[in-house]
Design a protein around this motif. Structure first.
Motif, PDB file in Angstrom:
ATOM      1  N   ALA A  67       2.890 -82.683  24.099  1.00  0.00           N
ATOM      2  CA  ALA A  67       3.401 -81.371  24.498  1.00  0.00           C
ATOM      3  C   ALA A  67       3.963 -80.610  23.306  1.00  0.00           C
ATOM      4  O   ALA A  67       4.632 -81.169  22.455  1.00  0.00           O
ATOM      5  N   ASP A  68       3.671 -79.339  23.281  1.00  0.00           N
ATOM      6  CA  ASP A  68       4.144 -78.438  22.240  1.00  0.00           C
ATOM      7  C   ASP A  68       5.123 -77.469  22.894  1.00  0.00           C
ATOM      8  O   ASP A  68       4.814 -76.874  23.918  1.00  0.00           O
ATOM      9  N   PHE A  69       6.312 -77.346  22.327  1.00  0.00           N
ATOM     10  CA  PHE A  69       7.339 -76.472  22.881  1.00  0.00           C
ATOM     11  C   PHE A  69       7.706 -75.410  21.855  1.00  0.00           C
ATOM     12  O   PHE A  69       7.585 -75.626  20.655  1.00  0.00           O
ATOM     13  N   PRO A  70       8.199 -74.245  22.321  1.00  0.00           N
ATOM     14  CA  PRO A  70       8.519 -73.162  21.381  1.00  0.00           C
ATOM     15  C   PRO A  70       9.719 -73.436  20.480  1.00  0.00           C
ATOM     16  O   PRO A  70       9.834 -72.851  19.416  1.00  0.00           O
ATOM     17  N   SER A  71      10.635 -74.334  20.890  1.00  0.00           N
ATOM     18  CA  SER A  71      11.822 -74.608  20.075  1.00  0.00           C
ATOM     19  C   SER A  71      12.322 -76.018  20.360  1.00  0.00           C
ATOM     20  O   SER A  71      11.880 -76.672  21.307  1.00  0.00           O
TER      21      SER A  71
END
Length: 113
Positions: free
Chosen positions: A52-56
């Motif tokens: 998973a890639d998260f914005p922050s």
């Protein structure tokens, strides 16, 4: 010149499809496993943490928090686009691990079956 543009579009598309799968398709499954303390919980959280890639950092901590995953707000939300747009695709190692973990979850001979 056109090849460079196509390559960038392909990279962006691979990233977007991978993240849509991890956030959109695996999100509700992970939530249910966490909420009901299923044996798959650890594997699904590991898969989410890996791919998973998260914005922050704050969003990542929140997205991996079991209390947040159990909440009604998480259930009611649409998480298919909870990731930042990027032109870089996932690393080959990341894709291989994602594929292996997904296969292990669906294989009858797996420890998780």
């Amino acid at each position: 010149r056109a090849e460079g543009r196509a390559e960038a579009l392909l990279r962006h598309s691979i990233h977007e499809q991978t993240q849509a799968f991890v956030h959109g398709a695996l999100g509700p499954t992970t939530r249910k496993a966490v909420k009901h303390d299923k044996p798959l919980k650890k594997a699904l959280l590991g898969l989410r943490g890996l791919a998973a890639d998260f914005p922050s950092r704050e969003a990542r901590a929140e997205g991996m928090d079991e209390a947040v995953l159990k909440s009604k707000e998480f259930k009611a939300g649409d998480h298919a686009h909870d990731f930042p747009p990027r032109a870089a695709p996932p690393a080959m190692t990341q894709l291989w691990l994602l594929r292996s973990a997904g296969r292990a979850l669906s294989d009858d001979r797996s420890l998780f079956a």
